[in-house]
Design an enzyme around this catalytic site. Structure first.
Site, PDB file in Angstrom:
ATOM      1  N   LYS A  49      26.629  20.157 -37.182  1.00 45.12           N
ATOM      2  CA  LYS A  49      26.899  21.256 -38.117  1.00 45.12           C
ATOM      3  C   LYS A  49      28.401  21.440 -38.303  1.00 45.12           C
ATOM      4  O   LYS A  49      29.197  20.945 -37.509  1.00 45.12           O
ATOM      5  CB  LYS A  49      26.244  22.543 -37.597  1.00 45.12           C
ATOM      6  CG  LYS A  49      26.745  22.990 -36.218  1.00 45.12           C
ATOM      7  CD  LYS A  49      25.826  24.031 -35.590  1.00 45.12           C
ATOM      8  CE  LYS A  49      26.373  24.489 -34.243  1.00 45.12           C
ATOM      9  NZ  LYS A  49      25.384  25.337 -33.513  1.00 45.12           N
ATOM     10  N   ARG A 148      19.026  36.022 -31.535  1.00 48.06           N
ATOM     11  CA  ARG A 148      19.808  35.736 -32.740  1.00 48.06           C
ATOM     12  C   ARG A 148      18.797  35.302 -33.804  1.00 48.06           C
ATOM     13  O   ARG A 148      18.395  36.088 -34.630  1.00 48.06           O
ATOM     14  CB  ARG A 148      20.859  34.668 -32.421  1.00 48.06           C
ATOM     15  CG  ARG A 148      21.870  34.443 -33.512  1.00 48.06           C
ATOM     16  CD  ARG A 148      22.959  33.460 -33.105  1.00 48.06           C
ATOM     17  NE  ARG A 148      22.455  32.123 -32.788  1.00 48.06           N
ATOM     18  CZ  ARG A 148      23.226  31.069 -32.547  1.00 48.06           C
ATOM     19  NH1 ARG A 148      24.543  31.187 -32.575  1.00 48.06           N
ATOM     20  NH2 ARG A 148      22.708  29.898 -32.272  1.00 48.06           N
ATOM     21  N   TYR A 270      59.066  35.376 -36.814  1.00 42.41           N
ATOM     22  CA  TYR A 270      58.726  36.725 -37.283  1.00 42.41           C
ATOM     23  C   TYR A 270      58.748  37.717 -36.130  1.00 42.41           C
ATOM     24  O   TYR A 270      58.332  37.397 -35.021  1.00 42.41           O
ATOM     25  CB  TYR A 270      57.323  36.732 -37.899  1.00 42.41           C
ATOM     26  CG  TYR A 270      57.238  36.052 -39.244  1.00 42.41           C
ATOM     27  CD1 TYR A 270      58.022  36.466 -40.313  1.00 42.41           C
ATOM     28  CD2 TYR A 270      56.350  34.999 -39.431  1.00 42.41           C
ATOM     29  CE1 TYR A 270      57.925  35.844 -41.547  1.00 42.41           C
ATOM     30  CE2 TYR A 270      56.244  34.373 -40.667  1.00 42.41           C
ATOM     31  CZ  TYR A 270      57.033  34.800 -41.717  1.00 42.41           C
ATOM     32  OH  TYR A 270      56.932  34.179 -42.930  1.00 42.41           O
ATOM     33  N   MET A 329      52.268  30.611 -40.700  1.00 46.16           N
ATOM     34  CA  MET A 329      51.220  29.953 -41.476  1.00 46.16           C
ATOM     35  C   MET A 329      51.346  28.426 -41.476  1.00 46.16           C
ATOM     36  O   MET A 329      50.372  27.709 -41.272  1.00 46.16           O
ATOM     37  CB  MET A 329      51.228  30.464 -42.926  1.00 46.16           C
ATOM     38  CG  MET A 329      50.068  29.932 -43.746  1.00 46.16           C
ATOM     39  SD  MET A 329      50.143  30.409 -45.470  1.00 46.16           S
ATOM     40  CE  MET A 329      49.881  32.165 -45.375  1.00 46.16           C
TER      41      MET A 329
HETATM   42  C1  LIG Z   1      25.288  24.875 -32.194  1.00 47.49           C
HETATM   43  C2  LIG Z   1      23.963  24.747 -31.554  1.00 47.49           C
HETATM   44  C3  LIG Z   1      23.736  23.755 -30.587  1.00 47.49           C
HETATM   45  C4  LIG Z   1      24.860  22.921 -29.991  1.00 47.49           C
HETATM   46  O1  LIG Z   1      25.556  23.729 -29.068  1.00 47.49           O
HETATM   47  P1  LIG Z   1      26.775  23.190 -28.184  1.00 47.49           P
HETATM   48  O2  LIG Z   1      27.097  24.341 -27.310  1.00 47.49           O
HETATM   49  O3  LIG Z   1      27.875  22.881 -29.133  1.00 47.49           O
HETATM   50  O4  LIG Z   1      26.305  21.998 -27.457  1.00 47.49           O
HETATM   51  C5  LIG Z   1      22.443  23.583 -30.128  1.00 47.49           C
HETATM   52  N1  LIG Z   1      21.437  24.376 -30.571  1.00 47.49           N
HETATM   53  C6  LIG Z   1      21.633  25.362 -31.478  1.00 47.49           C
HETATM   54  C7  LIG Z   1      20.493  26.210 -31.899  1.00 47.49           C
HETATM   55  C8  LIG Z   1      22.904  25.595 -31.985  1.00 47.49           C
HETATM   56  O5  LIG Z   1      23.106  26.587 -32.852  1.00 47.49           O
END
Ligand SMILES: *Cc1c(COP(=O)(O)O)cnc(C)c1O
Length: 390
Positions: A49, A148, A270, A329
């Protein structure tokens, strides 16, 4: 090394970019093999992802496919569609669910499997899913404590009963997500494992999947039939408080635009922090717009207690060099005084994190985690992919 070792360049051309990323696909492949070993008899999927945690989905996915990964997880349908164009044969699961009836078409067109997270996902998939050799293939997510996404246990139980009669959908994977696996002593791990055994029992005909990277390190029976590592593939530490066994995959470097000497008592960056001694500064051409967070800023800034929390470090010519003043930045300052006069030059690079400067140390100095540094990298870098089957 694979026998198709190659090297590809993307992003901004090197002489025009403020920073460069070297992405080591052999290290990625090695991390995948290590996680496969730790997963025991479970199949090891890959979580790609957010553009493979900022590394670039195409070279990452191709490398993992060449290592034998066959099932991939993305967050969004659009990411799944992009991945399909890279891997025509892969099983692609979309973690965030179905996105309503309007999105069902893209699932069909790109042969994506939604992870059904709610009753509305299930109803929509029953009505608008596609059939392969089996009706409406999908994954099911049942919540065991993360709160979640995911069905409640009671809802999953009812679904198992109904679907045994109707066969309306075909769950290929039943999954849950661990909330505290980065802390192996956390009591939630065992609690979620126990709850997940009851979930597995409801859906015995499909593969079970509980473990992210950190979950894999819990070992024992945790891996189930399918593991879902993300961060550990990309070299980040999955577990807190132990040495990270993964190989770093990304090295991020920032080009020195100018070297200047600041006299004791003068101010810098800054907010005008005052330097205590004559200081040689390497002014580097990346900043928070490149994902090098402002919260990594150095000592003498209002964000930090100067005496105890020095901010992040860079690395050049074999030495750690402290960040000076506030990250801006497009520019970041490093104090290179300790290297001596004329030691660093315009056009050289300071490593921000990578092979010499552990990404988790930099993340910690910025009050965050490696996941956030990687996914914030942005589009202004020169990207050089080395090794792997690209
Ligand atoms: C992002 C995610 C993972 C991978 O998690 P890592 O901690 O990066 O290994 C696995 N399962 C779900 C449901 C996730 O959202």
């Amino acid at each position: 090394m694979t026998d198709t070792a190659a090297s590809i360049i993307t992003g901004v051309s090197a002489p025009l970019a403020g920073g460069r990323l070297v992405i080591d696909l052999d290290a990625l492949a090695e991390n995948y093999r290590a996680l496969k070993l730790l997963s025991g008899s479970a199949e090891t999927a890959a979580v790609v992802k957010a553009d493979a945690y900022g590394l670039g989905i195409a070279p990452v996915a191709r490398t993992l496919w060449a290592e034998g990964a066959r099932r991939f997880f993305v967050a969004l349908p659009d990411e799944g569609a992009a991945l399909r164009d890279v891997l025509p044969e892969a099983d692609i699961f979309v973690l965030n669910g179905l996105f309503g009836e309007e999105a069902a078409g893209i699932y069909r067109e790109k042969r994506l499997y939604p992870v059904l997270n709610s009753q509305s996902d299930i109803s929509t998939w029953e009505a608008h899913g596609y059939d392969t050799d089996r009706p409406r293939p999908c994954a099911l997510h049942v919540d065991t404590g993360m709160n979640r996404l995911g069905l409640t246990f009671e809802r999953a139980q009812a679904l198992a009963r109904e679907n045994a009669l109707t066969g309306a959908i075909t769950p290929l994977v039943v999954m849950s997500h661990l909330a505290a696996a980065d802390d192996p002593a956390h009591p939630l791990n065992a609690k979620q494992f126990e709850s997940f055994q009851r979930v597995r029992a409801l859906f015995q005909e499909c593969d079970s999947s509980l473990c992210n990277s950190a979950g894999i390190f819990l070992g024992g029976d945790f891996p189930g039939e399918l593991t879902r590592p993300g961060i550990a593939l990309y070299g980040g530490a999955a577990v807190n408080g132990v040495k990270n066994p993964m190989r770093p995959v990304v090295t991020a470097e920032s080009r020195i635009a100018q070297v200047r000497v600041i006299k004791a008592g003068d101010t810098v960056s800054y907010g005008g922090a005052t330097v205590a001694r004559d200081t040689i500064v390497a002014v580097c051409s990346t900043g928070y717009a490149d994902g090098y967070h402002r919260s990594a800023s150095g000592a003498l800034v209002p964000l930090r207690d100067a005496s105890t929390t020095p901010g992040a470090y860079g690395f050049i010519h074999g030495r750690k060099v402290p960040l000076l003043g506030r990250v801006t930045m497009d520019l970041t300052l490093f104090d290179v005084t300790e290297l001596g006069p004329d030691a660093v030059h315009v056009g050289e690079y300071v490593e921000l994190f990578g092979a010499n400067m552990p990404i988790d140390d930099v993340a910690k100095a910025a009050g965050t985690i490696a996941y956030e540094l990687l996914t914030s990298l942005g589009h202004r870098y020169h990207r050089h992919y080395v090794g792997g089957a690209v």
